[in-house]
Structures are given as C-alpha cells and as structure tokens.
Write a protein that holds these residues in place. Structure first.
Motif, PDB file in Angstrom:
ATOM      1  N   ALA A   9      75.398 -23.749  37.549  1.00  0.00           N
ATOM      2  CA  ALA A   9      76.291 -22.880  36.952  1.00  0.00           C
ATOM      3  C   ALA A   9      76.152 -22.336  35.502  1.00  0.00           C
ATOM      4  CB  ALA A   9      77.679 -23.134  37.253  1.00  0.00           C
ATOM      5  N   GLY A  10      75.987 -23.248  34.657  1.00  0.00           N
ATOM      6  CA  GLY A  10      75.600 -23.139  33.249  1.00  0.00           C
ATOM      7  C   GLY A  10      74.243 -22.208  33.008  1.00  0.00           C
TER       8      GLY A  10
ATOM      9  N   SER B 158      79.539 -28.342  28.310  1.00  0.00           N
ATOM     10  CA  SER B 158      80.778 -27.667  28.942  1.00  0.00           C
ATOM     11  C   SER B 158      80.735 -27.612  30.455  1.00  0.00           C
ATOM     12  CB  SER B 158      80.842 -26.245  28.188  1.00  0.00           C
ATOM     13  OG  SER B 158      81.247 -26.272  27.108  1.00  0.00           O
ATOM     14  N   PHE B 159      79.603 -27.035  30.798  1.00  0.00           N
ATOM     15  CA  PHE B 159      79.469 -26.805  32.522  1.00  0.00           C
ATOM     16  C   PHE B 159      79.238 -28.179  33.164  1.00  0.00           C
ATOM     17  CE2 PHE B 159      79.122 -22.429  30.930  1.00  0.00           C
ATOM     18  CZ  PHE B 159      79.932 -21.679  31.961  1.00  0.00           C
TER      19      PHE B 159
ATOM     20  N   TRP C 111      75.078 -18.662  34.148  1.00  0.00           N
ATOM     21  CA  TRP C 111      76.053 -17.993  33.119  1.00  0.00           C
ATOM     22  C   TRP C 111      75.134 -17.395  31.987  1.00  0.00           C
ATOM     23  CZ3 TRP C 111      81.277 -17.223  32.602  1.00  0.00           C
ATOM     24  CH2 TRP C 111      81.673 -17.082  31.256  1.00  0.00           C
TER      25      TRP C 111
ATOM     26  N   GLY D  84      81.813 -29.803  35.874  1.00  0.00           N
ATOM     27  CA  GLY D  84      81.318 -29.920  37.184  1.00  0.00           C
ATOM     28  C   GLY D  84      81.604 -31.251  37.747  1.00  0.00           C
TER      29      GLY D  84
ATOM     30  N   GLY E 128      77.120 -27.912  38.043  1.00  0.00           N
ATOM     31  CA  GLY E 128      77.414 -27.386  36.694  1.00  0.00           C
ATOM     32  C   GLY E 128      76.488 -26.933  36.026  1.00  0.00           C
TER      33      GLY E 128
ATOM     34  N   VAL F  35      75.792 -25.537  28.001  1.00  0.00           N
ATOM     35  CA  VAL F  35      75.490 -26.038  29.558  1.00  0.00           C
ATOM     36  C   VAL F  35      75.678 -27.340  29.487  1.00  0.00           C
ATOM     37  CG1 VAL F  35      73.693 -26.420  31.243  1.00  0.00           C
ATOM     38  CG2 VAL F  35      73.712 -24.313  30.119  1.00  0.00           C
TER      39      VAL F  35
END
Length: 89
Positions: free
Chosen positions: A25-26, A49-50, A29, A54, A22, A46
């Motif tokens: 991925a953040g 949220s991510f 992003w 995750g 996660g 990040v």
C-alpha cells in the motif's frame, strides 16, 4: 488453551501478512501521489508509517479471526469422525 494458542498464531501470521500489505500500500501511495524521494523520504514513509500500521491492523485482525475460528469447534476439523471411530475399535 487452544483458543489462546490459535489467537497467538493468528497474531503472528496477521502481523507478517499485514506488514507485507502495508508495504504494498505504501509503494502504491508513492506511485499514485508522486511522493518526493528527497533524502529517502518515500522509503521512510513506507517503512515507518505504512508497514507498522499494516502490521498492527493485520495482527489484530488475524488474532481475532483465528480466535473466533478456534472458539467454534465445528469450523475446524482436525480429525474426521471416521478416523475417531476406527481408533476406538
């Protein structure tokens, strides 16, 4: 009991791995969509949220995967049959 313990192990390992994915991925992003860094917005995005998303997805997936693998006795070879035969003699 073995299935429950393996599912708990999968839950913990999946949460750790999912949180790491996660974060990755953040960060991706933020780079792709050029998220603003005003007052730490991108960092909060990040880590609030991510990373939790995750971790939740990874925990559920890890628990399900480890639980299914533990339910199938033929998939997990803890001891080989030759060792079990030698102990009986």
């Amino acid at each position: 009991m073995k299935i429950a313990l393996f599912a708990l192990l999968g839950l913990m390992l999946g949460a750790i791995g999912g949180a790491a994915l996660g974060i990755g991925a953040g960060l991706a992003w933020i780079e792709v969509f050029k998220t603003t860094d005003f007052e730490g917005y991108s960092g909060m995005l990040v880590f609030f949220s991510f990373m939790p998303a995750g971790a939740m997805i990874g925990a559920l997936g890890g628990a399900a995967w480890f639980g299914i693998m533990a339910a199938r006795d033929d998939e997990i070879a803890v001891e080989s049959e030759s060792v079990m035969h030698q102990e009986r003699r």
